[in-house]
Structure formats: structure tokens, C-alpha cells
Design a protein around this motif. Sequence first.
Motif, short mmCIF file in Angstrom:
data_model
loop_
_atom_site.label_atom_id
_atom_site.label_comp_id
_atom_site.label_asym_id
_atom_site.label_seq_id
_atom_site.Cartn_x
_atom_site.Cartn_y
_atom_site.Cartn_z
N GLN A 9 28.90 47.75 42.26
CA GLN A 9 29.25 46.68 43.17
C GLN A 9 30.34 47.15 44.13
OE1 GLN A 9 30.44 43.10 41.23
NE2 GLN A 9 30.55 41.90 43.10
N ASP A 11 33.52 47.05 46.19
CA ASP A 11 34.81 46.37 46.12
C ASP A 11 35.53 46.62 47.43
OD1 ASP A 11 37.49 45.64 45.71
OD2 ASP A 11 37.41 46.11 43.57
N ASP A 13 38.32 45.50 48.72
CA ASP A 13 39.76 45.73 48.62
C ASP A 13 40.05 47.16 48.17
OD1 ASP A 13 42.55 44.64 48.65
OD2 ASP A 13 42.45 45.16 46.53
N GLU A 14 39.30 47.63 47.19
CA GLU A 14 39.47 49.00 46.72
C GLU A 14 39.09 49.99 47.82
OE1 GLU A 14 40.18 52.41 44.56
OE2 GLU A 14 40.87 50.35 44.23
#
Length: 200
Positions: A9, A11, A13-14
Motif C-alpha cells: 500500500q 503511504d 506521508d512516508e
Amino acid sequence: MARTGRPRQFDRDEALHQAMALFWQYGYESTSLAQLREAMGGISAASFYAAFSSKEALFNETIQLYLNTAGEQLRTTLSNPELDTVTAIHTAFKQALLEQTDASHPRGCMVVLSATNCSPDNQHIQKAMIEERKQTRLAFRDCIQRGIESGNVSTETDAESLSLYYSTLLNGISIQARDGISLEELNKIIDLSMPDSLSQ
């Protein structure tokens, strides 16, 4: 028939933090889309543009992330009305040194190092970083002026020139930190710079 694994998935923000580290380390122009996509888990070009619109938009977002996290502390300290000017400036420098030599991310200041030299097509990005550095200089100036008005800095002090001196010192420290100069040695520079510049 072998089953393929479930895609990891995405991410956002990451991915943003990964992009910030790349721009911080290599600069805006030297960081490629391929590097960015790989750092984000090998996402497709379509996924990249869907998430961030463009490399420039992503860079702007990472700069804002940097300013809201690693870059925020210095200006916050300089504007703290509970600190006298000498304490505020000395503390701000010490905080900056800790941040710029932290091994958990690229050394130095992202605002100083990520767009120092840009091609003609990206001059607006370089100018945006110049403006951010100007805001730091103005934070030094306002802190010094506050000290003059409160009486803990000499009225003979030239706030404009001294703020330029401190911002120049800060920018130079960023380069020295990137070059691998130790925290101990950089602290000595600050200690040598502070005593006389704000004397009454």
C-alpha cells in the motif's frame, strides 16, 4: 499458477519523507524522478504524478515539511519573548548544530543545500530558497532589535549588519556540517562567535 503478492500500500506521508531526504542530500536538480519513484517503493510514473502532480510540486511540499519540522526550531527560538537576545541566539545556534549533524538524516540545512545552484529553467526555485534564508536573517534581526529595545543589547548595535553576520555564519555551518566537521568543532565556532558580537 503462482499467485502474485499483494502490492504494498502506498503511504504518501512516508513517500514525502523519503523525497525530502533525497532532495536534502542531492539537491533539487540532481534528484531524478527515477530516484524518487524508487525511494517510494518503485511506484509507477502514473502513481507518482497522481500523488504529487510534478517533481517541483513535490519539492515545494518537502521544503514545507522541512520548515515545519527540522527547520522550525531556530526561528521559534529566536522569536521566543521569554528568552533574552543572547540566550535566544546562542540556543538557536546550538539547536541548529544538533539538527544539522544528526545522523538520522542528511547533514546540513536543506534550505541552504538543496537549490544553491540551478539552471535557468529553475531559477525560481533557487530564488524561493533565497527568500527562505532571508526570513531566517530577518528572524535574527528582529531578535537583536528586541534586545536593543529591552536593554540587554547595546544601543550601538547595528541589527541589520549583525543579523547578516549570524545568517552568514549559519549558512557556512551548514556547508561545514555537510563536509563532515564534527559537532564538537562546530560548537567551538559558535562559542568563539558569541561573546563579543552582542556585548553591551
